[in-house]
Design a protein around this motif. Structure first.
Motif, PDB file in Angstrom:
ATOM      1  N   TRP D  27       0.827  -1.214   0.000  1.00 12.74           N
ATOM      2  CA  TRP D  27       0.000   0.000   0.000  1.00 12.74           C
ATOM      3  C   TRP D  27       0.858   1.261   0.000  1.00 12.74           C
ATOM      4  O   TRP D  27       0.431   2.297  -0.514  1.00 12.74           O
ATOM      5  N   VAL D  28       2.036   1.180   0.578  1.00 15.56           N
ATOM      6  CA  VAL D  28       2.962   2.317   0.490  1.00 15.56           C
ATOM      7  C   VAL D  28       3.331   2.547  -0.972  1.00 15.56           C
ATOM      8  O   VAL D  28       3.310   3.679  -1.467  1.00 15.56           O
ATOM      9  N   ILE D  29       3.632   1.463  -1.669  1.00 18.85           N
ATOM     10  CA  ILE D  29       3.958   1.557  -3.090  1.00 18.85           C
ATOM     11  C   ILE D  29       2.777   2.128  -3.874  1.00 18.85           C
ATOM     12  O   ILE D  29       2.943   2.981  -4.753  1.00 18.85           O
ATOM     13  N   ALA D  30       1.574   1.675  -3.541  1.00 23.37           N
ATOM     14  CA  ALA D  30       0.375   2.151  -4.245  1.00 23.37           C
ATOM     15  C   ALA D  30       0.115   3.630  -3.990  1.00 23.37           C
ATOM     16  O   ALA D  30      -0.642   4.259  -4.722  1.00 23.37           O
ATOM     17  N   GLY D  31       0.716   4.170  -2.937  1.00 24.51           N
ATOM     18  CA  GLY D  31       0.547   5.587  -2.663  1.00 24.51           C
ATOM     19  C   GLY D  31      -0.548   5.909  -1.659  1.00 24.51           C
ATOM     20  O   GLY D  31      -0.984   7.056  -1.572  1.00 24.51           O
ATOM     21  N   VAL D  32      -0.975   4.896  -0.896  1.00 22.82           N
ATOM     22  CA  VAL D  32      -1.977   5.155   0.143  1.00 22.82           C
ATOM     23  C   VAL D  32      -1.347   6.026   1.231  1.00 22.82           C
ATOM     24  O   VAL D  32      -0.235   5.753   1.682  1.00 22.82           O
ATOM     25  N   ALA D  33      -2.070   7.067   1.655  1.00 25.43           N
ATOM     26  CA  ALA D  33      -1.482   8.051   2.564  1.00 25.43           C
ATOM     27  C   ALA D  33      -1.245   7.500   3.970  1.00 25.43           C
ATOM     28  O   ALA D  33      -0.226   7.782   4.586  1.00 25.43           O
ATOM     29  N   SER D  34      -2.186   6.740   4.495  1.00 27.32           N
ATOM     30  CA  SER D  34      -2.036   6.162   5.835  1.00 27.32           C
ATOM     31  C   SER D  34      -2.335   4.676   5.766  1.00 27.32           C
ATOM     32  O   SER D  34      -3.406   4.241   6.148  1.00 27.32           O
ATOM     33  N   PRO D  35      -1.386   3.893   5.316  1.00 22.24           N
ATOM     34  CA  PRO D  35      -1.688   2.487   5.051  1.00 22.24           C
ATOM     35  C   PRO D  35      -1.889   1.690   6.337  1.00 22.24           C
ATOM     36  O   PRO D  35      -1.356   2.031   7.388  1.00 22.24           O
ATOM     37  N   GLU D  36      -2.645   0.614   6.220  1.00 20.52           N
ATOM     38  CA  GLU D  36      -2.856  -0.308   7.336  1.00 20.52           C
ATOM     39  C   GLU D  36      -1.537  -0.950   7.762  1.00 20.52           C
ATOM     40  O   GLU D  36      -0.590  -1.039   6.996  1.00 20.52           O
ATOM     41  N   SER D  37      -1.533  -1.459   8.989  1.00 18.32           N
ATOM     42  CA  SER D  37      -0.374  -2.190   9.490  1.00 18.32           C
ATOM     43  C   SER D  37      -0.510  -3.676   9.163  1.00 18.32           C
ATOM     44  O   SER D  37      -1.579  -4.142   8.746  1.00 18.32           O
ATOM     45  N   THR D 150      -7.344   6.070  -4.255  1.00 17.80           N
ATOM     46  CA  THR D 150      -6.111   5.516  -4.803  1.00 17.80           C
ATOM     47  C   THR D 150      -6.407   4.429  -5.829  1.00 17.80           C
ATOM     48  O   THR D 150      -7.308   3.622  -5.627  1.00 17.80           O
ATOM     49  N   ASP D 151      -5.653   4.422  -6.882  1.00 14.39           N
ATOM     50  CA  ASP D 151      -5.842   3.413  -7.918  1.00 14.39           C
ATOM     51  C   ASP D 151      -5.219   2.089  -7.468  1.00 14.39           C
ATOM     52  O   ASP D 151      -3.999   1.959  -7.396  1.00 14.39           O
ATOM     53  N   THR D 152      -6.057   1.102  -7.179  1.00 16.43           N
ATOM     54  CA  THR D 152      -5.557  -0.191  -6.681  1.00 16.43           C
ATOM     55  C   THR D 152      -6.004  -1.346  -7.571  1.00 16.43           C
ATOM     56  O   THR D 152      -6.045  -2.493  -7.112  1.00 16.43           O
ATOM     57  N   ARG D 153      -6.329  -1.028  -8.822  1.00 16.12           N
ATOM     58  CA  ARG D 153      -6.846  -2.105  -9.682  1.00 16.12           C
ATOM     59  C   ARG D 153      -5.882  -3.282  -9.822  1.00 16.12           C
ATOM     60  O   ARG D 153      -6.302  -4.442  -9.863  1.00 16.12           O
ATOM     61  N   ALA D 154      -4.570  -2.975  -9.883  1.00 13.74           N
ATOM     62  CA  ALA D 154      -3.606  -4.065 -10.032  1.00 13.74           C
ATOM     63  C   ALA D 154      -3.679  -5.019  -8.839  1.00 13.74           C
ATOM     64  O   ALA D 154      -3.516  -6.235  -8.986  1.00 13.74           O
ATOM     65  N   TRP D 155      -3.942  -4.475  -7.659  1.00 16.94           N
ATOM     66  CA  TRP D 155      -4.023  -5.319  -6.462  1.00 16.94           C
ATOM     67  C   TRP D 155      -5.303  -6.176  -6.472  1.00 16.94           C
ATOM     68  O   TRP D 155      -5.302  -7.306  -6.039  1.00 16.94           O
ATOM     69  N   ILE D 156      -6.386  -5.591  -6.949  1.00 13.97           N
ATOM     70  CA  ILE D 156      -7.653  -6.336  -7.019  1.00 13.97           C
ATOM     71  C   ILE D 156      -7.505  -7.528  -7.965  1.00 13.97           C
ATOM     72  O   ILE D 156      -7.883  -8.653  -7.638  1.00 13.97           O
TER      73      ILE D 156
END
Lengths: 194, 194, 194, 194, 194, 194
Positions: D27-37, D150-156
């Motif tokens: 999620w850091v790579i994806a650019g999420v501002a406050s990613p989960e732990s 955030t664009d997360t289509r690749a993860w889906i």
């Protein structure tokens, strides 16, 4: 040695400081990454109340003053989400404020208590404007979070539907037509650099 | 179509929203991990002004109203750190406010402009209390950050030294003897769970 | 088209996701800059429950399973601070869970509902260990925040006083004698780099 | 004086606490501002494993237990991004767990070690469900971050493609048709405020 | 249409942007609430390298240039914690850089590759100064986090012990005697406001 | 006892550390939840300057060196937003740098001062490339924030319009056609896991 009333007054001000650390629960639910605090919301709400009151021919200063305290009970009861109101029964805000101001100088406690009482009664023009300010502020914040990527349409609709005054309704319409940074682009064009 | 004055009024309220996102520069310098916003500071300052004014026999509502706007110019000039004042020459706050409220309904612009003017003149009792509120609020925030691990002694000393009113000085003394969570411990002891 | 029970099941899992975004209120009050989430707490609590149960001769897997769900109602009622319990009356956790699992496959709703029921009854050895895990986890987190600069002594004392099992008490004593990074320093000394 | 095994057990629990501070690298790579732990992810994964296992006729409690520990090695090896696996060769998770549990009571170390061993073998129905839970949880989190801008289509897509069980595939389909806050809107409509 | 080499060059610059989002793992382990990024560290390291090189009679510009790239491989391999090096075997940094710069204009790839090669060889005076800059920067950051409440003594000691040049050792001694805000207090005293 | 010049040098390096804590004001205005720091920006700018200079036949190392220091004055004057330049008159950057480096070894102060002077003169090829790097870096960051949900089109346009060199313009075009994670997807396809 600290006077007992000074101690209680300082305790009250420290308690108010918690409103800076408590984030508005609705925005956490909406998924905003760094949501505003209750104090953040309360500050613009008070300014908004002055604006609406002025436009409605009510007392701007009084309306702003009511708004300053409209969420101050949340240092004790926290910002309960709407869904939580199906599961939690809360004391009256007036009761919470009475506890918060106990032991403070009587005149000061009365200044605060009467502001909370007037706001909760929702009858005076200033209280109505302050309540609308609470909702209009929420709508404008929703517009800003929408621009920043979060889907807040449900918040915009709910806020819009709860407005009572003509001034707040007109400003809400104007807000939905604006961009939140229009002020800056205009200011940059209309004024040269030093 | 949006009325031009409504558009300018909404622009002003969006501009005020930036005060939620701007962090107080002094705390960034001090190394606070998640510093308060200008709006956070302004909210408690307005409440503190009402408290000091009440204790000093001035008008709490007016003093709070002045405080609400005391940092609103920072949406345009940002929160310049003290060291920056060696390198930057700033326009007067009254001039910034005049630009911010241009195009709004005249009565509303006057409500805001006169509040800023009175605050900046530092002459009325309410302005003096509002200025002390700005400093006392900073001192109390410094106490809280100190408890949370950051060294803020320099901020406590500077704030303390700038206080003018007897009420603010007494509250500052009381704040330095207190813990910022004393209110909560007392409330939990004095009141049973429902 | 989505099966109705699948839709309800997915809704439940999305609801559980909110526990990642909700921060533990106690730490916000304590002034921790980036507090853990309810999910963060629940994860280590479940592991801690397995540890305590194993040491107490109870079933580690069952105790961990109870812990997984011990705060899941907070997606609806939020994490009410202790002081709030003076002002708020809450529905039973079993009732909240029943609403959360309504419409899910019956066997699945029963697996979750019975875990919540057993935990709330506080009678089985596994429930007692899970309850102690909740408190021991809080104590260890308080130790970590203490090391990181925040004063959390009140949380350490309250957690310590509420422990019931011999295992949890021994581990709490051990935690207070340890540093939270001792494991890492030991691991680095006892094992060479590849 | 602390018993040596208690010390090692507490060290293990402190080590687990690091999973709250380590953010999920993807999620850091994806650019999420406050990613989960990692702990955030592990908590919902364990609940998801119980759900999938129940729907697949496997043991929900066992599958949840395997999930609890499925990323616990990352306190030592961190959450290596996929691209990193082109440049890093890692020890087996079973070896890491053996080091982490060394010195703990033998029965307890065995409870944890056998859970990790079963998960890594990917053979039992419970391990297969737990592995699918890891991927379904990631997919649902991606849906939430997508809603938050955030664009997360690749993860889906990657998560969807790796699912093995019929239950997980059906839930993934249901998740893609849902909004992550549908549960809340439904609950607010179906139940009145207190 | 984009030239293939331009595309690869832009890809490299986007890859470098990930270093802003990756937090330095050591500080996450230490429990710092908002740790610096790899880019944050690299920027001051490059300036520090210029300082040390100048004091040591080496080329400040070359040493800074080597430092700019000294952690750029971490966009692919991430910032592996020390404890992780017991469990992970990594490719050579030169190999990672070769992959990162593949397809870029040959002269440009050579500029970057030769800087990385010289740094990794640890032989030239500039490389030795750049390596010391990496450690001195870490020590100074540890001093700052210590002032902000986190216990970082282990980091200070490790950094200190690894310094090679006389200049870096003297500056490290000076840093331990200083406060990180002394520059500001001095500047405020020595220069009047405008 | 610390040598006076060492003290001043260490003070300078501590001052540079503030650039990690100061967020870029433009992104705060744009509404980015966790904006990059000035140091974050400066690190990629320096690398970008080396890239542009290499493509333009200028000295990559010199251009990167100028970029390293191009925003270092902001530790004193902060990152004034564009709108602020209507209200603030600032000292020259060369004057700020002179103050920052006062008391440091003369050769070192000269290395830094001449770099700042060359950059501000905007005449040498290396300074022109460094200036373009500042703008291209901003454009690429805007592309990344756009992908992450924030509307940054105004920043992209302004940056694009200010580019001077052919190389920077080509790279800007290439950046607008790319996705910021294309490098990663390509790397994962072209290279197998270990």
């Amino acid at each position: 040695m600290t006077d007992e009333r000074d101690a209680r007054t300082v305790d009250f001000l420290f308690e108010m400081g918690l409103l800076k650390r408590y984030k508005r629960t609705g925005w956490v639910i909406a998924g905003v990454a760094s949501p505003e605090s209750i104090a953040d919301h309360s500050h613009r709400t008070a300014i908004t109340a002055a604006v609406i009151a002025s436009m409605e021919g009510a007392d701007p200063q009084r309306s702003a003053f009511l708004s300053l305290f409209h969420d101050t009970q949340e240092s004790r009861v926290s910002d309960i989400p709407h869904i939580g109101k199906r599961y939690l029964k809360s004391a009256l805000n007036e009761e919470v404020t009475a506890d918060q101001t106990a032991g403070m100088p009587v005149a000061l406690a009365e200044v605060i208590g009467s502001a909370v009482g007037e706001y909760e009664a929702k009858e005076s023009a200033e209280a109505v404007c302050a309540k609308d300010a609470d909702k209009l502020e929420c709508l404008m914040q929703a517009v800003e979070y929408q621009e920043q990527g979060t889907d807040t349409r449900a918040w915009i609709e709910t806020s819009m539907a709860s407005l009572k005054t003509a001034a707040a309704k007109r400003l809400a319409d104007a807000a939905l037509e604006a961009s939140s940074l229009r002020w800056m682009h205009q200011a940059r064009e209309s004024k040269p650099e030093l």
